[in-house]
Write a protein that holds these residues in place. Structure first.
Motif, PDB file in Angstrom:
ATOM      1  N   VAL A   1       0.860  -1.178   0.000  1.00 22.08           N
ATOM      2  CA  VAL A   1       0.000   0.000   0.000  1.00 22.08           C
ATOM      3  C   VAL A   1       0.901   1.233   0.000  1.00 22.08           C
ATOM      4  O   VAL A   1       1.745   1.392   0.879  1.00 22.08           O
ATOM      5  CB  VAL A   1      -0.936   0.023   1.229  1.00 22.08           C
ATOM      6  CG1 VAL A   1      -1.841   1.246   1.190  1.00 22.08           C
ATOM      7  CG2 VAL A   1      -1.760  -1.262   1.300  1.00 22.08           C
ATOM      8  N   TYR A   2       0.691   2.081  -0.994  1.00 21.54           N
ATOM      9  CA  TYR A   2       1.454   3.322  -1.123  1.00 21.54           C
ATOM     10  C   TYR A   2       0.571   4.470  -0.648  1.00 21.54           C
ATOM     11  O   TYR A   2      -0.545   4.647  -1.145  1.00 21.54           O
ATOM     12  CB  TYR A   2       1.870   3.551  -2.581  1.00 21.54           C
ATOM     13  CG  TYR A   2       2.716   2.420  -3.129  1.00 21.54           C
ATOM     14  CD1 TYR A   2       4.086   2.369  -2.883  1.00 21.54           C
ATOM     15  CD2 TYR A   2       2.136   1.390  -3.872  1.00 21.54           C
ATOM     16  CE1 TYR A   2       4.866   1.329  -3.374  1.00 21.54           C
ATOM     17  CE2 TYR A   2       2.912   0.348  -4.367  1.00 21.54           C
ATOM     18  CZ  TYR A   2       4.267   0.326  -4.119  1.00 21.54           C
ATOM     19  OH  TYR A   2       5.035  -0.715  -4.595  1.00 21.54           O
ATOM     20  N   THR A   3       1.084   5.247   0.307  1.00 23.20           N
ATOM     21  CA  THR A   3       0.306   6.338   0.872  1.00 23.20           C
ATOM     22  C   THR A   3       1.254   7.369   1.480  1.00 23.20           C
ATOM     23  O   THR A   3       2.449   7.108   1.630  1.00 23.20           O
ATOM     24  CB  THR A   3      -0.684   5.815   1.932  1.00 23.20           C
ATOM     25  OG1 THR A   3      -1.468   6.900   2.407  1.00 23.20           O
ATOM     26  CG2 THR A   3       0.026   5.146   3.083  1.00 23.20           C
TER      27      THR A   3
ATOM     28  N   CYS B   1      -1.533   9.941   6.673  1.00 21.88           N
ATOM     29  CA  CYS B   1      -2.912   9.746   6.207  1.00 21.88           C
ATOM     30  C   CYS B   1      -3.653   8.813   7.171  1.00 21.88           C
ATOM     31  O   CYS B   1      -3.491   7.587   7.124  1.00 21.88           O
ATOM     32  CB  CYS B   1      -2.928   9.173   4.798  1.00 21.88           C
ATOM     33  SG  CYS B   1      -4.595   8.931   4.159  1.00 21.88           S
TER      34      CYS B   1
ATOM     35  N   CYS C   1      -6.106   6.333   5.500  1.00 25.32           N
ATOM     36  CA  CYS C   1      -5.373   5.247   4.841  1.00 25.32           C
ATOM     37  C   CYS C   1      -5.010   4.168   5.866  1.00 25.32           C
ATOM     38  O   CYS C   1      -5.148   2.985   5.593  1.00 25.32           O
ATOM     39  CB  CYS C   1      -4.113   5.781   4.176  1.00 25.32           C
ATOM     40  SG  CYS C   1      -4.417   7.025   2.904  1.00 25.32           S
TER      41      CYS C   1
ATOM     42  N   VAL D   1       3.112  -1.348   4.093  1.00 20.21           N
ATOM     43  CA  VAL D   1       2.828   0.054   3.786  1.00 20.21           C
ATOM     44  C   VAL D   1       4.130   0.777   3.478  1.00 20.21           C
ATOM     45  O   VAL D   1       5.115   0.637   4.200  1.00 20.21           O
ATOM     46  CB  VAL D   1       2.097   0.741   4.965  1.00 20.21           C
ATOM     47  CG1 VAL D   1       1.831   2.198   4.667  1.00 20.21           C
ATOM     48  CG2 VAL D   1       0.792   0.007   5.271  1.00 20.21           C
TER      49      VAL D   1
ATOM     50  N   HIS E   1       5.700   4.716   2.256  1.00 23.97           N
ATOM     51  CA  HIS E   1       5.414   6.149   2.199  1.00 23.97           C
ATOM     52  C   HIS E   1       6.386   6.826   1.235  1.00 23.97           C
ATOM     53  O   HIS E   1       7.382   7.410   1.671  1.00 23.97           O
ATOM     54  CB  HIS E   1       5.537   6.773   3.596  1.00 23.97           C
ATOM     55  CG  HIS E   1       4.700   6.107   4.630  1.00 23.97           C
ATOM     56  ND1 HIS E   1       3.331   6.161   4.623  1.00 23.97           N
ATOM     57  CD2 HIS E   1       5.044   5.341   5.700  1.00 23.97           C
ATOM     58  CE1 HIS E   1       2.857   5.478   5.656  1.00 23.97           C
ATOM     59  NE2 HIS E   1       3.878   4.965   6.316  1.00 23.97           N
TER      60      HIS E   1
ATOM     61  N   LEU F   1       3.878  10.233  -4.283  1.00 21.08           N
ATOM     62  CA  LEU F   1       2.859   9.201  -4.451  1.00 21.08           C
ATOM     63  C   LEU F   1       2.379   9.107  -5.897  1.00 21.08           C
ATOM     64  O   LEU F   1       2.070   8.022  -6.393  1.00 21.08           O
ATOM     65  CB  LEU F   1       1.683   9.492  -3.510  1.00 21.08           C
ATOM     66  CG  LEU F   1       0.620   8.436  -3.316  1.00 21.08           C
ATOM     67  CD1 LEU F   1       1.218   7.110  -2.870  1.00 21.08           C
ATOM     68  CD2 LEU F   1      -0.415   8.911  -2.306  1.00 21.08           C
TER      69      LEU F   1
ATOM     70  N   CYS G   1      -6.275   8.864  -2.011  1.00 20.39           N
ATOM     71  CA  CYS G   1      -5.207   8.987  -1.017  1.00 20.39           C
ATOM     72  C   CYS G   1      -4.269   7.795  -0.904  1.00 20.39           C
ATOM     73  O   CYS G   1      -3.195   7.929  -0.338  1.00 20.39           O
ATOM     74  CB  CYS G   1      -5.814   9.311   0.347  1.00 20.39           C
ATOM     75  SG  CYS G   1      -7.087   8.156   0.870  1.00 20.39           S
ATOM     76  N   HIS G   2      -4.637   6.628  -1.376  1.00 21.80           N
ATOM     77  CA  HIS G   2      -3.729   5.482  -1.291  1.00 21.80           C
ATOM     78  C   HIS G   2      -3.956   4.512  -2.439  1.00 21.80           C
ATOM     79  O   HIS G   2      -5.046   4.454  -3.005  1.00 21.80           O
ATOM     80  CB  HIS G   2      -3.844   4.751   0.051  1.00 21.80           C
ATOM     81  CG  HIS G   2      -5.207   4.206   0.331  1.00 21.80           C
ATOM     82  ND1 HIS G   2      -6.161   4.915   1.008  1.00 21.80           N
ATOM     83  CD2 HIS G   2      -5.760   3.016   0.022  1.00 21.80           C
ATOM     84  CE1 HIS G   2      -7.260   4.183   1.106  1.00 21.80           C
ATOM     85  NE2 HIS G   2      -7.039   3.034   0.517  1.00 21.80           N
ATOM     86  N   THR G   3      -2.912   3.773  -2.765  1.00 21.37           N
ATOM     87  CA  THR G   3      -2.929   2.796  -3.846  1.00 21.37           C
ATOM     88  C   THR G   3      -2.372   1.489  -3.306  1.00 21.37           C
ATOM     89  O   THR G   3      -1.266   1.465  -2.760  1.00 21.37           O
ATOM     90  CB  THR G   3      -2.047   3.270  -5.031  1.00 21.37           C
ATOM     91  OG1 THR G   3      -2.494   4.551  -5.454  1.00 21.37           O
ATOM     92  CG2 THR G   3      -2.098   2.295  -6.187  1.00 21.37           C
TER      93      THR G   3
END
Length: 193
Positions: free
Chosen positions: A67-69, A73, A76, A92, A94, A98, A114-116
């Motif tokens: 998870v990219y964020t 967040c 997220c 996760v 960071h 992003l 906000c996240h992928t």
């Protein structure tokens, strides 16, 4: 903490609701059982499925994702916690930028949020996609699809809980050719479970 309280309350409610008190309640319980029994058929057709509380805890049991964020967040973090409660093994990251990761995985501009999350199989889940819909998609991914997205940050979606507030939203299918289409219409919180 709030998610655990909600989960405990929902579990209690489900237990209480599982005790039919009338012929109408008995009919509803029979229909629910039929829905759950037909789960495999419905998943192969990639249509929404009603799942029991027991099943929901292992929906994403064999799924790993990155998870990219951004680092701060909160929603997220809530979404990641929600998917982990359903069995997702998530790492996760960071990144400083992003958007580079959204570009790398071809997330359409109008779907970005906000996240992928990217599974080890390369499927992309953008934003506050419910674990239930992730599992349905992964069980039988459409050939042209690269993943699912929930554009924006709808109140009441996983990770965006705010008391009893709920804003209907759509889970969108992102296709490899850059197009999108509706995967599921979420009209109530129960449709996310």
């Amino acid at each position: 903490m709030f998610n655990h309280v909600c989960l405990l309350s929902l579990t209690s409610l489900l237990f209480a609701c599982s005790q039919p008190e009338s012929d109408v309640d008995q009919k509803v319980q029979t229909e629910k059982s039929a829905t759950i029994d037909s789960k495999a058929t419905q998943i192969s057709e990639t249509k929404p499925v009603m799942l029991s509380q027991t099943e929901s805890s292992t929906l994403l049991k064999n799924v790993s994702a990155t998870v990219y964020t951004t680092e701060n967040c909160g929603c997220c973090e809530q979404w990641v916690a929600n998917t982990k409660e359903h069995g997702l093994r998530a790492t996760v990251q960071h990144p400083d930028d992003l958007s580079l990761f959204k570009d790398r995985y071809d997330v359409p501009q109008q779907m970005r949020t906000c996240h992928t999350a990217v599974t080890t199989d390369g499927y992309v889940f953008e934003g506050h996609v419910p674990a239930k819909h992730m599992a349905q998609f992964l069980a039988n991914p459409p050939k042209q699809a690269m993943g699912l997205a929930v554009p924006g940050m709808p109140v009441g979606s996983p990770g965006m809980e705010q008391g009893n507030q709920f804003e209907p939203y759509q889970v969108m299918q992102m296709n490899k050719d850059g197009t999108t289409e509706v995967y599921a219409n979420i009209e109530s919180p129960q449709q996310q479970l």
